[in-house]
Motif scaffolding. Structure first.
Motif, PDB file in Angstrom:
ATOM      1  N   UNK A  95       0.742  -1.188  -0.364  1.00 29.44           N
ATOM      2  CA  UNK A  95       0.082  -0.063  -0.077  1.00 29.44           C
ATOM      3  C   UNK A  95       0.842   1.326  -0.071  1.00 29.44           C
ATOM      4  N   UNK A  96       1.838   1.283   0.689  1.00 23.12           N
ATOM      5  CA  UNK A  96       2.812   2.478   0.778  1.00 23.12           C
ATOM      6  C   UNK A  96       3.357   2.618  -0.594  1.00 23.12           C
ATOM      7  N   UNK A  97       3.884   1.406  -1.225  1.00 28.19           N
ATOM      8  CA  UNK A  97       4.629   1.820  -2.600  1.00 28.19           C
ATOM      9  C   UNK A  97       3.574   2.325  -3.551  1.00 28.19           C
ATOM     10  N   UNK A  98       2.162   1.697  -3.456  1.00 29.54           N
ATOM     11  CA  UNK A  98       1.219   2.421  -4.169  1.00 29.54           C
ATOM     12  C   UNK A  98       0.906   3.900  -4.070  1.00 29.54           C
ATOM     13  N   UNK A  99       0.981   4.518  -2.993  1.00 30.49           N
ATOM     14  CA  UNK A  99       0.808   5.703  -2.786  1.00 30.49           C
ATOM     15  C   UNK A  99       2.067   6.527  -3.053  1.00 30.49           C
ATOM     16  N   UNK A 100       3.259   5.902  -2.799  1.00 30.79           N
ATOM     17  CA  UNK A 100       4.716   6.601  -3.396  1.00 30.79           C
ATOM     18  C   UNK A 100       4.480   6.571  -5.029  1.00 30.79           C
ATOM     19  N   UNK A 101       3.763   5.568  -5.806  1.00 32.67           N
ATOM     20  CA  UNK A 101       3.904   5.939  -7.193  1.00 32.67           C
ATOM     21  C   UNK A 101       2.882   6.891  -7.654  1.00 32.67           C
ATOM     22  N   UNK A 102       2.054   7.302  -6.611  1.00 32.49           N
ATOM     23  CA  UNK A 102       1.074   8.573  -7.241  1.00 32.49           C
ATOM     24  C   UNK A 102       1.635   9.850  -6.810  1.00 32.49           C
ATOM     25  N   UNK A 103       3.102   9.892  -6.272  1.00 33.08           N
ATOM     26  CA  UNK A 103       3.573  11.187  -5.933  1.00 33.08           C
ATOM     27  C   UNK A 103       4.464  11.497  -7.051  1.00 33.08           C
ATOM     28  N   UNK A 104       5.285  12.405  -7.241  1.00 31.39           N
ATOM     29  CA  UNK A 104       6.304  12.917  -8.206  1.00 31.39           C
ATOM     30  C   UNK A 104       7.560  11.884  -8.169  1.00 31.39           C
ATOM     31  N   UNK A 105       8.378  12.242  -9.144  1.00 31.01           N
ATOM     32  CA  UNK A 105       9.576  11.326  -9.359  1.00 31.01           C
ATOM     33  C   UNK A 105      10.531  11.255  -8.123  1.00 31.01           C
ATOM     34  N   UNK A 106      10.335  12.255  -7.351  1.00 31.66           N
ATOM     35  CA  UNK A 106      11.387  12.113  -6.023  1.00 31.66           C
ATOM     36  C   UNK A 106      10.618  11.247  -5.193  1.00 31.66           C
ATOM     37  N   UNK A 107       9.348  11.080  -4.918  1.00 34.72           N
ATOM     38  CA  UNK A 107       8.577  10.306  -4.223  1.00 34.72           C
ATOM     39  C   UNK A 107       8.890   8.664  -4.587  1.00 34.72           C
ATOM     40  N   UNK A 108       8.752   8.422  -6.060  1.00 35.06           N
ATOM     41  CA  UNK A 108       8.808   7.125  -6.519  1.00 35.06           C
ATOM     42  C   UNK A 108      10.270   6.731  -6.264  1.00 35.06           C
ATOM     43  N   UNK A 109      11.382   7.651  -6.557  1.00 34.41           N
ATOM     44  CA  UNK A 109      12.623   7.270  -6.127  1.00 34.41           C
ATOM     45  C   UNK A 109      12.879   6.759  -4.549  1.00 34.41           C
ATOM     46  N   UNK A 110      12.307   7.499  -3.614  1.00 32.13           N
ATOM     47  CA  UNK A 110      12.328   7.497  -2.210  1.00 32.13           C
ATOM     48  C   UNK A 110      11.721   5.784  -2.017  1.00 32.13           C
ATOM     49  N   UNK A 111      10.628   5.522  -2.883  1.00 31.18           N
ATOM     50  CA  UNK A 111       9.805   4.451  -2.626  1.00 31.18           C
ATOM     51  C   UNK A 111      10.704   3.308  -2.914  1.00 31.18           C
ATOM     52  N   UNK A 112      11.368   3.277  -3.840  1.00 32.34           N
ATOM     53  CA  UNK A 112      12.202   2.519  -4.566  1.00 32.34           C
ATOM     54  C   UNK A 112      13.499   1.981  -3.184  1.00 32.34           C
ATOM     55  N   UNK A 163       0.709  15.141   0.487  1.00 34.76           N
ATOM     56  CA  UNK A 163       0.274  16.166  -0.644  1.00 34.76           C
ATOM     57  C   UNK A 163      -0.493  15.737  -1.751  1.00 34.76           C
ATOM     58  N   UNK A 164      -0.610  14.465  -2.091  1.00 39.63           N
ATOM     59  CA  UNK A 164      -1.191  14.007  -3.270  1.00 39.63           C
ATOM     60  C   UNK A 164      -2.789  13.509  -2.839  1.00 39.63           C
ATOM     61  N   UNK A 165      -3.730  14.188  -3.695  1.00 38.17           N
ATOM     62  CA  UNK A 165      -4.838  14.093  -3.337  1.00 38.17           C
ATOM     63  C   UNK A 165      -5.309  12.466  -3.873  1.00 38.17           C
ATOM     64  N   UNK A 166      -4.725  11.959  -4.902  1.00 36.29           N
ATOM     65  CA  UNK A 166      -4.842  10.584  -5.473  1.00 36.29           C
ATOM     66  C   UNK A 166      -4.841   9.567  -4.539  1.00 36.29           C
ATOM     67  N   UNK A 167      -4.089   9.613  -3.157  1.00 38.72           N
ATOM     68  CA  UNK A 167      -3.837   8.525  -2.209  1.00 38.72           C
ATOM     69  C   UNK A 167      -4.667   8.600  -1.023  1.00 38.72           C
ATOM     70  N   UNK A 168      -5.637   9.436  -1.143  1.00 35.27           N
ATOM     71  CA  UNK A 168      -6.762   9.423  -0.124  1.00 35.27           C
ATOM     72  C   UNK A 168      -7.299   7.941   0.328  1.00 35.27           C
ATOM     73  N   UNK A 169      -7.773   7.339  -0.739  1.00 34.55           N
ATOM     74  CA  UNK A 169      -8.333   6.150  -0.573  1.00 34.55           C
ATOM     75  C   UNK A 169      -7.147   5.010  -0.091  1.00 34.55           C
ATOM     76  N   UNK A 170      -5.975   5.042  -0.857  1.00 36.46           N
ATOM     77  CA  UNK A 170      -5.192   4.090  -0.518  1.00 36.46           C
ATOM     78  C   UNK A 170      -4.772   4.196   0.882  1.00 36.46           C
ATOM     79  N   UNK A 171      -4.579   5.542   1.269  1.00 39.09           N
ATOM     80  CA  UNK A 171      -4.106   5.903   2.637  1.00 39.09           C
ATOM     81  C   UNK A 171      -4.982   5.218   3.711  1.00 39.09           C
ATOM     82  N   UNK A 172      -6.247   5.005   3.341  1.00 40.70           N
ATOM     83  CA  UNK A 172      -7.240   4.596   4.232  1.00 40.70           C
ATOM     84  C   UNK A 172      -6.987   3.123   4.513  1.00 40.70           C
ATOM     85  N   UNK A 173      -6.795   2.280   3.269  1.00 41.82           N
ATOM     86  CA  UNK A 173      -5.983   0.975   3.332  1.00 41.82           C
ATOM     87  C   UNK A 173      -5.000   0.553   4.065  1.00 41.82           C
TER      88      UNK A 173
END
Length: 669
Positions: A201-218, A477-487
Motif C-alpha cells: 500500500x505504501x508503494x502504491x501511494x509513493x507511485x502516485x507522487x512525483x518522481x522524487x517520491x517514486x525514487x524514495x519508494x524504490x 500532498x497527493x489527493x490521489x492517495x486518500x483512498x489508498x491511505x485509508x487501506x
C-alpha cells in the motif's frame, strides 16, 4: 493425531513384511513393545522418523536387512520400505517411504546405487484412496506433524535428558501451541517487510507522487529487503551460536570425563613419535658405520704391512733427494718454455740450463730417494687414518646398540600403555580437543557476526524510518492517495492487532506452560522446587532457601530426565486441553486453537535413566496426559505394572534362531 499401524519390509533386523498395529482405544491408549538389547527396539523408533522425514541414525547402506541382501543375486534390485498409517483430523493417511538399491557383482551397493521414493495417500469421504502429488508429499507430512516438532514426540532416554537445551525449542513450542499461525499473519502485514500487504500500500501511494517520491519508494523497498535479509541472517546466527555453545559444552564435558584417557593417548602419541626418531637414529648410525668402515677398512688391515715397509726403508739414504712434490715432467715443461721460474732465459744461459737438468736428475723416476720419501709420507698418513678407524667404528657400534636398547624399551612401554587403553581407544581425546577448539573459534566468529549484524540492523531501521517520514510528507500532498491511505492505515492497524495479540497470546501460553509443567513436576518429584522457564523456553530448577530463590543444577541424568519429561508432558497436556476446548467451544480465542491437535508419544527406552520410584510415577502419569503412548522398552516389571491398566496392545520382539540380523514382532494376548 493417532498412529494406527506401522509396517516394515526388510528394514534393518525386520526381514520380510512385519506389521505392528497400535492401540487407539481412548481408555487403553498404551502400546507396549518389549525386547532384549540387540533385538531391534531402537530400529522401530528410527523407522518412524525415516518413514515420515527420510532420515534416521543409520546410513542408507545399513538400512536393508543383511539376510535379505545376501539372498539376492548380483545385479538384482532390492527394495526396503516402511509404511505408517496415521489418523489426522478424522482423515486416514498412508505414508510409505521406499528405498530401492542395485546390487553389484560383489554383493555390495553404495550410495549412488540407492534411490528413495515417498508416497502419501489419504482416504476421501467415500473411503477411496487418493494420492498426493509426489512433490507435495513431504510438505503434507510437515503439516500433520512438522519435522521441527518431531523430537518432542519421538524420543529416547538420552534425548529427553537434553531436550530443553535444544536450539529449536522455542520454535517447537510455538508450533505445538499454534503460535505459528499468528506469527505468519504478523509477517503478512508487517510494515517493515518489503513484501507485506502494508508495504505494498505504501508503494502504491509513493507511485502516485512525483518522481522524487517514486525514487524514495524504490530506495525504501531496497532497504526493507536488505533489513529482512539481515534479520534472517541474525536469526540463523543466533541459532548457530546456540548450536556451537551446546557443542562446546558437550565436548568440554567429554574431554573432562576422559581426562585420564587423553593423557594416556597423548603419552602414546609421544612414544610413537619417539620410536620413529629412534629408528631414524639407528638407521643414521648404521649408515655412518658403513661409510666409516668402507672408507678406512683397507688402511686398518694394511697397517702391519705398511709398518714393515717403513722399517725396511728406515735406514735408506735419502740425501740428494729432489724438490718435494716435483716431477721430472715438470722440469721438461720448464726447459721447453725456455724460462726458469726465476725468470732466467735458459737458451742463452748454459749454466742455468745445466742446474735445471741436475735438479731433474734427482726427481722420480730417476732418483730412488725421492720416491722413498714420498711413499714413507703416504705410509705415515695411512697409519694415522688407521688409528682413528677403530675408535670411529667402536663409537658407531655403541650408538647403534644404545639406540636399539632404547627402541626395545620404548616399544615395550608403548605396548603396555596400549593394553591399558584397550577398548577405550574408540574415543579420540585429541580429536575432541580439536573439535572443541573449532567450536570455540566458530562461536567467537558467530558472536562477532551477531554484534555486527545488530549494528547494521539498527542503522538500517533508522534509515528506513527517515525514508518513511519523507514519503509520508509527499504522500499527504497527493489527493490521489486518500483512498489508498485509508487501506494503508487499516493494514497497519491489523498488523498492530495481530502483533499485540501475539505478545498477549504468547504470555498467556508461557503462563499456562509454567503452571502445567510445574503441576506435573510436583507430582513426580519429591523435595519441592519450582521449574522456571525463560523466554527461550529453557528450564531451570529453583529452590527457596532462606527466603531466596536460587538455581539448583541437575546433578545426574535422572534429574535431567525428570525435569525435561515434566516439560514435554506439560506441552502435551496443554496442547490436548486446547484442542479439546477448541472442539467444544467457538469463541474467537478458541478459533485460534482449531489447528492444535494432540500428538502421540513414541518413546524408546524412556526409563533408562530413572530409578524404580520415578519409573512408576512417570508410567502412571504419561497415559493420562497423552492421546496415545507407544513405549519401546527392555522388559521392565515396574513400568509394566504401572501401565497395565492402560495397555491396549503388547508386543514382544524375538530373534529368529538367536540371529543378530533377523527379528520378528509378535503380538501377545
Amino acid at each position: 493425531m493417532l498412529i494406527k499401524e506401522i509396517t516394515f519390509c526388510n528394514f534393518r533386523q525386520y526381514k520380510g513384511n512385519q506389521t505392528i498395529s497400535f492401540s487407539t482405544d481412548e481408555n487403553h491408549n498404551v502400546t507396549l513393545i518389549c525386547g532384549t538389547n540387540g533385538t531391534g527396539k531402537t530400529t522401530i523408533a528410527q523407522a518412524f522418523k525415516w518413514c515420515l522425514y527420510g532420515y534416521c541414525d543409520y546410513v542408507e547402506t545399513e538400512i536393508p536387512n543383511s539376510d535379505y541382501v545376501n539372498d539376492l543375486t548380483p545385479k538384482e534390485r532390492g527394495e526396503v520400505y516402511v509404511t505408517t498409517i496415521i489418523i489426522h483430523q478424522d482423515k486416514e493417511y498412508t505414508i510409505r517411504r521406499t528405498l530401492r538399491f542395485h546390487l553389484r557383482d560383489d554383493w555390495t551397493f553404495r550410495k549412488n546405487d540407492i534411490e528413495t521414493r515417498l508416497k502419501v495417500q489419504y482416504k476421501d469421504e467415500n473411503g477411496e484412496q487418493k494420492s498426493i502429488d509426489y512433490s507435495d508429499g513431504q510438505s503434507e507430512i510437515n503439516k500433520i506433524l512438522p519435522e521441527d516438532l518431531s523430537d518432542y514426540f519421538f524420543f529416547d532416554g538420552e534425548r529427553i535428558a537434553k531436550i530443553d537445551n535444544s536450539k529449536d525449542v522455542k520454535s517447537a513450542v510455538r508450533g505445538i501451541m499454534g503460535l505459528d499461525t499468528i506469527a505468519k499473519a504478523c509477517e503478512h502485514f508487517d510494515p517493515k517487510r518489503a513484501s507485506s500487504v502494508t508495504s505494498k500500500f505504501r508503494d502504491a501511494m509513493a507511485r502516485n507522487t512525483d518522481q522524487k517520491g517514486q525514487l524514495l519508494a524504490k530506495e525504501l523497498e531496497a532497504k526493507q529487503k536488505l533489513l529482512e535479509e539481515k534479520n534472517d541472517r541474525l536469526s540463523n546466527t543466533e541459532k548457530e551460536i546456540v548450536f556451537y555453545e551446546e557443542k562446546k559444552d558437550k565436548l568440554s564435558k567429554e574431554i573432562s570425563a576422559n581426562k585420564e584417557l587423553g593423557e594416556k593417548q597423548a603419552k602414546r602419541k609421544k612414544l610413537e613419535n619417539n620410536i620413529e626418531i629412534i629408528k631414524k637414529q639407528i638407521e643414521d648410525a648404521k649408515k655412518r658405520f658403513k661409510t666409516d668402515f668402507s672408507s678406512e677398512v683397507l688402511c686398518f688391515f694394511a697397517v702391519p704391512l705398511v709398518k714393515r715397509a717403513i722399517e725396511v726403508t728406515q735406514n735408506a739414504d735419502l740425501s740428494g733427494e729432489g724438490i718435494p712434490d716435483m716431477q721430472s715432467s715438470s722440469i721438461d715443461a720448464i726447459i721447453k718454455r725456455d724460462y726458469c721460474i726465476c725468470g732466467t732465459k735458459l737458451s742463452t744461459n748454459q749454466g742455468a740450463l745445466d742446474c735445471v737438468k741436475k735438479e731433474q736428475s734427482l726427481l722420480p723416476p730417476n732418483h730412488i730417494g725421492t720416491t722413498l720419501r714420498i711413499h714413507r709420507e703416504k705410509f705415515e698418513n695411512l697409519i694415522a687414518r688407521a688409528d682413528g678407524f677403530l675408535s670411529k667404528i667402536q663409537d658407531d657400534n655403541v650408538r647403534i646398540l644404545a639406540a636399539s636398547k632404547d627402541l626395545i624399551n620404548t616399544e615395550n612401554e608403548l605396548k603396555e600403555l596400549s593394553e591399558e587403553i584397550g577398548n577405550a581407544d574408540e574415543i579420540d581425546v585429541s580429536k575432541l580437543n580439536a573439535e572443541y577448539n573449532n567450536a570455540y573459534n566458530s562461536l567467537q566468529e558467530k558472536k562477532s557476526l551477531k554484534d555486527r549484524l545488530n549494528r547494521e540492523i539498527g542503522s538500517l531501521e533508522k534509515e528506513i524510518g527517515d525514508l518513511e517520514k519523507k514519503i509520508d510528507e509527499l504522500v499527504n500532498e497527493s489527493k490521489k492517495n486518500k483512498e489508498i491511505q485509508k487501506y494503508y492505515e487499516y493494514s497497519k492497524a491489523i498488523y498492530e492487532w495481530f502483533a499485540e495479540g501475539y505478545v498477549r497470546r504468547e504470555n498467556e501460553i508461557k503462563t499456562a506452560i509454567h503452571d502445567c509443567v510445574n503441576k506435573i513436576y510436583n507430582e513426580i518429584q519429591i523435595g519441592g522446587g519450582v521449574l522456571h522457564i525463560d523466554d527461550n523456553y529453557h528450564i531451570d530448577v529453583l529452590a527457596n532457601t532462606s527466603g531466596k530463590w536460587r538455581n539448583i543444577k541437575a546433578e545426574n541424568m535422572g534429574e535431567l530426565t525428570i525435569k525435561n519429561f515434566s516439560f514435554i508432558a506439560g506441552l502435551i497436556e496443554l496442547a490436548k486441553e486446547k484442542a479439546m476446548k477448541a472442539t467444544h467451544h467457538a469463541s474467537d480465542e478458541d478459533e485460534m486453537d482449531k489447528d492444535i491437535e494432540p500428538f502421540p508419544v513414541v518413546m524408546d527406552a524412556p526409563f533408562s535413566n530413572l530409578g524404580t520410584f520415578y519409573t512408576e510415577k512417570v508410567s502412571r502419569i504419561l497415559p493420562q496426559i497423552a492421546e496415545q503412548v507407544i513405549v519401546i522398552i527392555y522388559e521392565d516389571e515396574v513400568a509394566e505394572n504401572a501401565l497395565k491398566d492402560r495397555v491396549g496392545k503388547r508386543y514382544l520382539i524375538e530373534t529368529v534362531g538367536n540371529s543378530k540380523t533377523y527379528s520378528i514382532v509378535k503380538e501377545e494376548e
